[in-house]
Design a protein around this motif. Structure first.
Motif, PDB file in Angstrom:
ATOM      1  N   ALA A 174      43.155 -42.121 -10.742  1.00 60.75           N
ATOM      2  CA  ALA A 174      43.522 -42.760 -12.006  1.00 60.75           C
ATOM      3  C   ALA A 174      42.752 -42.149 -13.173  1.00 60.75           C
ATOM      4  CB  ALA A 174      43.267 -44.267 -11.928  1.00 60.75           C
ATOM      5  N   LEU A 175      41.460 -41.947 -13.005  1.00 62.45           N
ATOM      6  CA  LEU A 175      40.649 -41.338 -14.062  1.00 62.45           C
ATOM      7  C   LEU A 175      41.203 -39.973 -14.465  1.00 62.45           C
ATOM      8  CD1 LEU A 175      36.995 -42.155 -12.930  1.00 62.45           C
ATOM      9  CD2 LEU A 175      38.034 -42.831 -15.101  1.00 62.45           C
ATOM     10  N   ILE A 176      41.524 -39.156 -13.458  1.00 58.67           N
ATOM     11  CA  ILE A 176      42.022 -37.805 -13.720  1.00 58.67           C
ATOM     12  C   ILE A 176      43.375 -37.851 -14.424  1.00 58.67           C
ATOM     13  CG2 ILE A 176      42.869 -35.680 -12.624  1.00 58.67           C
ATOM     14  CD1 ILE A 176      40.697 -36.213 -10.431  1.00 58.67           C
ATOM     15  N   LYS A 177      44.284 -38.695 -13.919  1.00 65.30           N
ATOM     16  CA  LYS A 177      45.632 -38.758 -14.496  1.00 65.30           C
ATOM     17  C   LYS A 177      45.630 -39.350 -15.907  1.00 65.30           C
ATOM     18  CE  LYS A 177      48.303 -38.791 -10.193  1.00 65.30           C
ATOM     19  NZ  LYS A 177      49.107 -39.592  -9.242  1.00 65.30           N
ATOM     20  N   ILE A 178      44.818 -40.368 -16.124  1.00 66.41           N
ATOM     21  CA  ILE A 178      44.741 -40.946 -17.471  1.00 66.41           C
ATOM     22  C   ILE A 178      44.214 -39.908 -18.453  1.00 66.41           C
ATOM     23  CG2 ILE A 178      43.619 -42.699 -18.914  1.00 66.41           C
ATOM     24  CD1 ILE A 178      43.610 -44.514 -16.390  1.00 66.41           C
ATOM     25  N   TYR A 179      43.183 -39.183 -18.050  1.00 64.65           N
ATOM     26  CA  TYR A 179      42.617 -38.155 -18.935  1.00 64.65           C
ATOM     27  C   TYR A 179      43.621 -37.034 -19.177  1.00 64.65           C
ATOM     28  CZ  TYR A 179      39.680 -34.400 -20.682  1.00 64.65           C
ATOM     29  OH  TYR A 179      39.169 -33.377 -21.453  1.00 64.65           O
ATOM     30  N   HIS A 181      46.980 -37.117 -19.027  1.00 61.47           N
ATOM     31  CA  HIS A 181      48.178 -37.494 -19.775  1.00 61.47           C
ATOM     32  C   HIS A 181      47.880 -38.181 -21.108  1.00 61.47           C
ATOM     33  CE1 HIS A 181      50.655 -36.294 -16.427  1.00 61.47           C
ATOM     34  NE2 HIS A 181      50.055 -37.144 -15.619  1.00 61.47           N
ATOM     35  N   GLU A 182      46.689 -38.814 -21.217  1.00 63.45           N
ATOM     36  CA  GLU A 182      46.406 -39.587 -22.430  1.00 63.45           C
ATOM     37  C   GLU A 182      45.128 -39.158 -23.146  1.00 63.45           C
ATOM     38  OE1 GLU A 182      46.922 -43.897 -21.648  1.00 63.45           O
ATOM     39  OE2 GLU A 182      47.677 -43.286 -19.688  1.00 63.45           O
ATOM     40  N   GLY A 183      44.388 -38.236 -22.521  1.00 65.32           N
ATOM     41  CA  GLY A 183      43.167 -37.754 -23.145  1.00 65.32           C
ATOM     42  C   GLY A 183      42.037 -38.770 -23.134  1.00 65.32           C
ATOM     43  N   VAL A 184      40.988 -38.471 -23.899  1.00 63.87           N
ATOM     44  CA  VAL A 184      39.834 -39.370 -23.983  1.00 63.87           C
ATOM     45  C   VAL A 184      40.258 -40.726 -24.546  1.00 63.87           C
ATOM     46  CG1 VAL A 184      37.594 -39.734 -25.100  1.00 63.87           C
ATOM     47  CG2 VAL A 184      38.189 -37.476 -24.210  1.00 63.87           C
ATOM     48  N   ALA A 185      41.231 -40.712 -25.478  1.00 66.24           N
ATOM     49  CA  ALA A 185      41.691 -41.973 -26.080  1.00 66.24           C
ATOM     50  C   ALA A 185      42.235 -42.919 -25.012  1.00 66.24           C
ATOM     51  CB  ALA A 185      42.770 -41.692 -27.121  1.00 66.24           C
ATOM     52  N   GLY A 186      42.884 -42.380 -23.975  1.00 63.88           N
ATOM     53  CA  GLY A 186      43.411 -43.211 -22.900  1.00 63.88           C
ATOM     54  C   GLY A 186      42.312 -43.892 -22.117  1.00 63.88           C
ATOM     55  N   LEU A 187      41.203 -43.181 -21.910  1.00 68.77           N
ATOM     56  CA  LEU A 187      40.076 -43.743 -21.164  1.00 68.77           C
ATOM     57  C   LEU A 187      39.324 -44.789 -21.982  1.00 68.77           C
ATOM     58  CD1 LEU A 187      38.670 -40.466 -19.566  1.00 68.77           C
ATOM     59  CD2 LEU A 187      39.928 -42.285 -18.401  1.00 68.77           C
ATOM     60  N   TYR A 188      39.554 -44.790 -23.297  1.00 67.63           N
ATOM     61  CA  TYR A 188      38.867 -45.764 -24.152  1.00 67.63           C
ATOM     62  C   TYR A 188      39.823 -46.785 -24.758  1.00 67.63           C
ATOM     63  CZ  TYR A 188      34.295 -43.868 -23.506  1.00 67.63           C
ATOM     64  OH  TYR A 188      33.099 -43.509 -22.927  1.00 67.63           O
ATOM     65  N   ARG A 189      40.983 -46.974 -24.076  1.00 68.78           N
ATOM     66  CA  ARG A 189      41.864 -48.069 -24.497  1.00 68.78           C
ATOM     67  C   ARG A 189      41.134 -49.403 -24.306  1.00 68.78           C
ATOM     68  NH1 ARG A 189      47.117 -46.902 -25.499  1.00 68.78           N
ATOM     69  NH2 ARG A 189      47.898 -44.865 -24.806  1.00 68.78           N
ATOM     70  N   GLY A 190      41.291 -50.268 -25.282  1.00 68.93           N
ATOM     71  CA  GLY A 190      40.633 -51.576 -25.190  1.00 68.93           C
ATOM     72  C   GLY A 190      39.179 -51.550 -25.618  1.00 68.93           C
ATOM     73  N   TYR A 191      38.698 -50.388 -26.108  1.00 64.57           N
ATOM     74  CA  TYR A 191      37.282 -50.299 -26.482  1.00 64.57           C
ATOM     75  C   TYR A 191      36.955 -51.203 -27.674  1.00 64.57           C
ATOM     76  CZ  TYR A 191      32.784 -48.287 -27.889  1.00 64.57           C
ATOM     77  OH  TYR A 191      31.469 -48.108 -28.239  1.00 64.57           O
ATOM     78  N   VAL A 192      37.863 -51.229 -28.673  1.00 68.49           N
ATOM     79  CA  VAL A 192      37.590 -52.033 -29.874  1.00 68.49           C
ATOM     80  C   VAL A 192      37.497 -53.525 -29.548  1.00 68.49           C
ATOM     81  CG1 VAL A 192      38.460 -52.719 -32.151  1.00 68.49           C
ATOM     82  CG2 VAL A 192      38.533 -50.315 -31.450  1.00 68.49           C
ATOM     83  N   PRO A 193      38.511 -54.110 -28.848  1.00 66.64           N
ATOM     84  CA  PRO A 193      38.305 -55.518 -28.462  1.00 66.64           C
ATOM     85  C   PRO A 193      37.135 -55.686 -27.510  1.00 66.64           C
ATOM     86  CG  PRO A 193      40.308 -54.643 -27.454  1.00 66.64           C
ATOM     87  CD  PRO A 193      39.863 -53.648 -28.484  1.00 66.64           C
TER      88      PRO A 193
END
Length: 317
Positions: A174-179, A181-193
Protein backbone atom coordinates in the motif's frame (compact mmCIF):
# COMPACT_ATOMS: atom_id res chain seq x y z
CA UNK A 1 8.95 24.80 23.48
CA UNK A 2 10.43 27.42 25.76
CA UNK A 3 12.03 26.66 29.12
CA UNK A 4 11.00 28.58 32.16
CA UNK A 5 12.82 31.74 33.01
CA UNK A 6 15.62 31.10 35.45
CA UNK A 7 16.63 27.79 33.89
CA UNK A 8 20.27 26.93 33.72
CA UNK A 9 22.31 27.71 30.62
CA UNK A 10 22.21 30.69 28.24
CA UNK A 11 19.16 32.95 28.18
CA UNK A 12 16.29 31.73 26.00
CA UNK A 13 16.51 34.79 23.74
CA UNK A 14 20.14 33.98 22.88
CA UNK A 15 19.38 30.44 21.69
CA UNK A 16 18.80 29.62 18.03
CA UNK A 17 16.00 27.28 16.95
CA UNK A 18 18.57 24.53 16.42
CA UNK A 19 19.91 25.03 19.96
CA UNK A 20 16.38 24.84 21.38
CA UNK A 21 15.83 21.54 19.57
CA UNK A 22 19.22 20.23 20.69
CA UNK A 23 18.42 21.01 24.33
CA UNK A 24 15.04 19.29 24.05
CA UNK A 25 16.67 16.17 22.60
CA UNK A 26 19.13 16.24 25.48
CA UNK A 27 16.20 15.12 27.63
CA UNK A 28 15.23 12.20 25.39
CA UNK A 29 15.07 8.86 27.18
CA UNK A 30 14.76 5.76 25.00
CA UNK A 31 13.10 3.97 27.94
CA UNK A 32 10.03 6.21 27.36
CA UNK A 33 10.02 5.16 23.70
CA UNK A 34 10.19 1.46 24.63
CA UNK A 35 7.48 1.74 27.30
CA UNK A 36 5.10 3.70 25.05
CA UNK A 37 5.70 1.33 22.12
CA UNK A 38 4.92 -1.70 24.28
CA UNK A 39 1.68 -0.14 25.54
CA UNK A 40 0.55 0.81 22.02
CA UNK A 41 1.29 -2.62 20.52
CA UNK A 42 -0.45 -4.58 23.30
CA UNK A 43 -3.62 -2.46 23.22
CA UNK A 44 -3.78 -2.53 19.40
CA UNK A 45 -3.48 -6.31 19.14
CA UNK A 46 -6.26 -6.76 21.68
CA UNK A 47 -8.71 -4.22 20.26
CA UNK A 48 -8.05 -3.89 16.50
CA UNK A 49 -11.47 -5.33 15.41
CA UNK A 50 -13.24 -2.42 17.13
CA UNK A 51 -10.99 0.01 15.27
CA UNK A 52 -12.02 -1.60 11.98
CA UNK A 53 -15.70 -1.20 12.93
CA UNK A 54 -15.17 2.45 13.90
CA UNK A 55 -13.57 3.34 10.57
CA UNK A 56 -16.21 1.55 8.51
CA UNK A 57 -18.95 3.46 10.34
CA UNK A 58 -17.04 6.76 10.05
CA UNK A 59 -17.02 6.60 6.23
CA UNK A 60 -20.56 5.19 5.80
CA UNK A 61 -21.81 7.95 3.51
CA UNK A 62 -24.29 5.96 1.40
CA UNK A 63 -22.07 4.70 -1.43
CA UNK A 64 -23.58 1.53 -2.91
CA UNK A 65 -20.32 -0.42 -2.85
CA UNK A 66 -20.12 -0.28 0.93
CA UNK A 67 -21.72 -3.04 3.05
CA UNK A 68 -24.65 -1.79 5.14
CA UNK A 69 -24.48 -2.44 8.88
CA UNK A 70 -27.32 -2.10 11.39
CA UNK A 71 -25.01 -1.68 14.36
CA UNK A 72 -21.66 -2.55 15.86
CA UNK A 73 -22.39 -6.22 16.55
CA UNK A 74 -23.99 -6.66 13.11
CA UNK A 75 -20.81 -5.27 11.54
CA UNK A 76 -18.57 -7.63 13.54
CA UNK A 77 -20.79 -10.65 12.74
CA UNK A 78 -20.91 -9.74 9.03
CA UNK A 79 -17.15 -9.40 8.71
CA UNK A 80 -16.63 -12.61 10.71
CA UNK A 81 -19.11 -14.53 8.56
CA UNK A 82 -17.64 -13.31 5.25
CA UNK A 83 -13.92 -13.17 6.05
CA UNK A 84 -13.33 -14.82 9.42
CA UNK A 85 -10.72 -13.66 11.94
CA UNK A 86 -8.53 -12.47 9.06
CA UNK A 87 -11.25 -10.01 8.07
CA UNK A 88 -11.55 -8.60 11.59
CA UNK A 89 -7.79 -8.05 11.62
CA UNK A 90 -7.61 -6.46 8.18
CA UNK A 91 -5.19 -3.53 8.42
CA UNK A 92 -3.70 -4.74 11.72
CA UNK A 93 -0.09 -4.55 10.50
CA UNK A 94 -0.02 -0.78 9.88
CA UNK A 95 -2.20 -0.34 12.97
CA UNK A 96 0.38 -2.11 15.15
CA UNK A 97 3.23 -0.21 13.50
CA UNK A 98 1.32 3.05 13.73
CA UNK A 99 0.06 2.64 17.30
CA UNK A 100 3.40 1.35 18.57
CA UNK A 101 5.36 4.11 16.84
CA UNK A 102 2.83 6.80 17.75
CA UNK A 103 2.61 5.95 21.46
CA UNK A 104 6.37 5.38 21.68
CA UNK A 105 7.26 8.63 19.93
CA UNK A 106 4.52 10.52 21.76
CA UNK A 107 5.79 9.52 25.20
CA UNK A 108 9.39 10.09 24.05
CA UNK A 109 8.75 13.65 22.81
CA UNK A 110 6.23 14.53 25.54
CA UNK A 111 8.55 13.62 28.40
CA UNK A 112 11.54 15.32 26.71
CA UNK A 113 9.55 18.55 26.16
CA UNK A 114 8.22 18.43 29.74
CA UNK A 115 11.73 17.98 31.13
CA UNK A 116 13.04 20.83 28.95
CA UNK A 117 10.21 23.15 30.03
CA UNK A 118 10.90 22.32 33.67
CA UNK A 119 14.66 22.99 33.50
CA UNK A 120 15.82 24.78 36.64
CA UNK A 121 12.37 24.84 38.26
CA UNK A 122 11.14 23.31 41.48
CA UNK A 123 7.44 23.85 40.76
CA UNK A 124 5.20 21.46 38.84
CA UNK A 125 4.07 22.28 35.30
CA UNK A 126 0.72 24.03 34.93
CA UNK A 127 -2.25 22.59 33.02
CA UNK A 128 -1.46 24.93 30.11
CA UNK A 129 2.16 23.76 30.00
CA UNK A 130 1.02 20.12 29.96
CA UNK A 131 -1.39 21.01 27.13
CA UNK A 132 1.30 22.74 25.05
CA UNK A 133 3.88 19.98 25.66
CA UNK A 134 1.40 17.31 24.56
CA UNK A 135 0.35 19.30 21.47
CA UNK A 136 3.97 19.75 20.36
CA UNK A 137 4.65 16.05 20.91
CA UNK A 138 1.53 15.23 18.89
CA UNK A 139 2.58 17.36 15.91
CA UNK A 140 6.04 15.76 15.80
CA UNK A 141 4.55 12.27 16.09
CA UNK A 142 1.89 12.84 13.41
CA UNK A 143 4.44 14.19 10.95
CA UNK A 144 6.44 10.97 11.24
CA UNK A 145 3.55 8.48 11.32
CA UNK A 146 0.83 9.91 9.00
CA UNK A 147 1.76 7.62 6.02
CA UNK A 148 1.21 4.57 8.24
CA UNK A 149 -2.30 5.75 9.18
CA UNK A 150 -3.19 6.31 5.51
CA UNK A 151 -2.24 2.70 4.68
CA UNK A 152 -4.23 1.42 7.67
CA UNK A 153 -7.36 3.25 6.53
CA UNK A 154 -6.97 2.00 2.94
CA UNK A 155 -6.53 -1.61 4.08
CA UNK A 156 -9.46 -1.48 6.51
CA UNK A 157 -11.70 -0.16 3.70
CA UNK A 158 -11.08 -3.07 1.32
CA UNK A 159 -14.49 -4.74 1.27
CA UNK A 160 -15.04 -8.40 0.42
CA UNK A 161 -18.29 -7.38 -1.32
CA UNK A 162 -16.23 -5.43 -3.84
CA UNK A 163 -13.34 -7.67 -4.97
CA UNK A 164 -12.07 -5.00 -7.38
CA UNK A 165 -11.17 -2.82 -4.38
CA UNK A 166 -8.68 -5.40 -3.09
CA UNK A 167 -5.82 -3.46 -4.64
CA UNK A 168 -3.41 -3.59 -1.70
CA UNK A 169 -1.71 -6.82 -0.62
CA UNK A 170 -0.39 -5.43 2.64
CA UNK A 171 1.10 -2.43 4.39
CA UNK A 172 4.28 -2.05 2.33
CA UNK A 173 2.46 -2.76 -0.93
CA UNK A 174 0.00 0.00 0.00
CA UNK A 175 2.79 2.44 0.87
CA UNK A 176 4.51 1.82 -2.46
CA UNK A 177 1.33 2.05 -4.55
CA UNK A 178 0.05 5.17 -2.81
CA UNK A 179 3.40 6.88 -3.33
CA UNK A 180 3.62 5.73 -6.96
CA UNK A 181 0.10 6.84 -7.93
CA UNK A 182 -0.49 9.78 -5.57
CA UNK A 183 2.96 10.95 -4.54
CA UNK A 184 3.92 12.32 -1.13
CA UNK A 185 0.57 14.17 -1.00
CA UNK A 186 -1.21 10.79 -1.01
CA UNK A 187 0.77 9.60 2.00
CA UNK A 188 -0.18 12.78 3.86
CA UNK A 189 -3.91 12.71 3.18
CA UNK A 190 -5.75 13.66 6.35
CA UNK A 191 -2.68 15.42 7.77
CA UNK A 192 -4.46 18.76 8.27
CA UNK A 193 -7.39 17.33 10.28
CA UNK A 194 -4.77 15.17 11.98
CA UNK A 195 -3.10 18.39 13.18
CA UNK A 196 -6.42 19.42 14.69
CA UNK A 197 -6.48 15.94 16.18
CA UNK A 198 -3.33 16.69 18.16
CA UNK A 199 -5.69 18.68 20.37
CA UNK A 200 -7.21 15.29 21.30
CA UNK A 201 -3.92 13.97 22.66
CA UNK A 202 -3.13 17.33 24.25
CA UNK A 203 -6.46 17.44 26.09
CA UNK A 204 -6.13 13.80 27.11
CA UNK A 205 -2.61 14.20 28.51
CA UNK A 206 -3.47 17.48 30.23
CA UNK A 207 -6.51 15.85 31.87
CA UNK A 208 -4.50 12.73 32.82
CA UNK A 209 -1.65 14.75 34.37
CA UNK A 210 -4.01 17.04 36.27
CA UNK A 211 -6.18 14.16 37.51
CA UNK A 212 -3.10 12.21 38.62
CA UNK A 213 -1.62 15.21 40.42
CA UNK A 214 -4.90 16.13 42.13
CA UNK A 215 -5.49 12.50 43.11
CA UNK A 216 -2.00 12.21 44.62
CA UNK A 217 -2.54 15.50 46.44
CA UNK A 218 -5.88 14.21 47.78
CA UNK A 219 -4.16 11.01 48.96
CA UNK A 220 -1.31 13.13 50.44
CA UNK A 221 1.28 11.36 48.23
CA UNK A 222 4.20 12.69 46.19
CA UNK A 223 3.23 13.91 42.66
CA UNK A 224 5.11 11.03 40.99
CA UNK A 225 4.08 8.33 43.47
CA UNK A 226 3.30 5.00 41.80
CA UNK A 227 -0.40 4.13 41.72
CA UNK A 228 -2.04 0.72 41.49
CA UNK A 229 -3.37 -0.56 38.11
CA UNK A 230 -7.02 0.21 38.96
CA UNK A 231 -6.13 3.82 39.78
CA UNK A 232 -4.21 4.21 36.50
CA UNK A 233 -7.14 2.65 34.61
CA UNK A 234 -9.66 5.02 36.19
CA UNK A 235 -7.59 8.16 35.50
CA UNK A 236 -6.79 7.05 31.93
CA UNK A 237 -10.44 6.24 31.18
CA UNK A 238 -11.72 9.58 32.47
CA UNK A 239 -9.12 11.55 30.51
CA UNK A 240 -9.78 9.57 27.31
CA UNK A 241 -13.58 9.94 27.44
CA UNK A 242 -13.14 13.70 27.97
CA UNK A 243 -10.83 13.97 24.93
CA UNK A 244 -13.02 11.79 22.66
CA UNK A 245 -16.20 13.70 23.45
CA UNK A 246 -14.43 16.98 22.70
CA UNK A 247 -12.60 16.16 19.45
CA UNK A 248 -14.22 13.17 17.68
CA UNK A 249 -15.45 14.94 14.47
CA UNK A 250 -11.88 15.39 13.19
CA UNK A 251 -11.51 11.59 13.02
CA UNK A 252 -14.51 11.32 10.70
CA UNK A 253 -13.10 14.07 8.46
CA UNK A 254 -9.66 12.45 8.37
CA UNK A 255 -11.00 8.95 7.63
CA UNK A 256 -13.10 10.30 4.75
CA UNK A 257 -10.14 12.15 3.27
CA UNK A 258 -8.04 8.97 3.41
CA UNK A 259 -10.81 6.75 1.94
CA UNK A 260 -9.97 5.47 -1.58
CA UNK A 261 -13.65 5.12 -2.56
CA UNK A 262 -14.57 8.79 -2.49
CA UNK A 263 -12.86 11.97 -3.68
CA UNK A 264 -12.91 15.23 -1.76
CA UNK A 265 -11.24 18.52 -2.65
CA UNK A 266 -10.03 19.05 0.90
CA UNK A 267 -11.06 19.42 4.53
CA UNK A 268 -13.70 22.08 3.89
CA UNK A 269 -15.26 19.97 1.11
CA UNK A 270 -15.57 17.00 3.52
CA UNK A 271 -17.13 19.20 6.20
CA UNK A 272 -19.57 20.86 3.77
CA UNK A 273 -20.70 17.61 2.11
CA UNK A 274 -21.03 15.75 5.42
CA UNK A 275 -23.10 18.58 6.91
CA UNK A 276 -25.28 18.89 3.80
CA UNK A 277 -25.95 15.16 3.40
CA UNK A 278 -25.93 13.89 6.99
CA UNK A 279 -26.14 16.86 9.32
CA UNK A 280 -24.45 17.04 12.72
CA UNK A 281 -24.83 13.26 13.40
CA UNK A 282 -22.60 12.61 10.38
CA UNK A 283 -19.62 14.00 12.29
CA UNK A 284 -20.20 11.50 15.11
CA UNK A 285 -20.58 8.31 13.06
CA UNK A 286 -18.63 5.50 14.68
CA UNK A 287 -18.25 7.28 18.02
CA UNK A 288 -19.81 4.43 20.04
CA UNK A 289 -17.42 1.69 18.79
CA UNK A 290 -14.66 4.29 19.06
CA UNK A 291 -15.38 4.99 22.75
CA UNK A 292 -15.73 1.26 23.43
CA UNK A 293 -12.39 0.67 21.70
CA UNK A 294 -10.24 3.63 22.75
CA UNK A 295 -11.18 3.69 26.43
CA UNK A 296 -9.85 0.19 27.22
CA UNK A 297 -7.04 0.74 24.68
CA UNK A 298 -5.99 3.87 26.52
CA UNK A 299 -6.23 2.09 29.89
CA UNK A 300 -4.09 -0.83 28.67
CA UNK A 301 -1.55 1.55 27.10
CA UNK A 302 -1.18 3.71 30.20
CA UNK A 303 -0.98 0.79 32.64
CA UNK A 304 1.69 -0.91 30.50
CA UNK A 305 3.53 2.39 29.99
CA UNK A 306 3.48 3.51 33.64
CA UNK A 307 4.68 0.14 34.94
CA UNK A 308 7.25 -0.50 32.21
CA UNK A 309 8.70 3.00 32.41
CA UNK A 310 8.89 2.68 36.19
CA UNK A 311 10.74 -0.62 35.71
CA UNK A 312 13.13 0.80 33.08
CA UNK A 313 13.72 4.24 34.56
CA UNK A 314 13.31 3.51 38.27
CA UNK A 315 11.08 5.40 40.69
CA UNK A 316 12.49 8.83 39.72
CA UNK A 317 11.22 8.91 36.13
Amino acid sequence: MSPASGSEGPPVSSLSAAEHVWRVFGHVRLENLAAGLAGGVVSTLVLHPLDLVKIRFAVSDGLQLRPKYNGMMHCIRSVWRQEGVRGLYQGVTPNVWGAGASWGLYFLFYNAIKAYTKEGRQTELSATEHLVSAAEAGILTLTITNPIWVTKTRLVLQYSSDPTSKQYKGMFDALIKIYRHEGVAGLYRGYVPGLFGTSHGALQFMAYEELKRDYNKYKKMAPDEKLNPLEYITLAALSKIFAVATTYPYQVVRARLQDQHNKYRGVMDVIARTWRNEGAPGFYKGIIPNVIRVTPACCITFVVYENMSRFLLGPSK
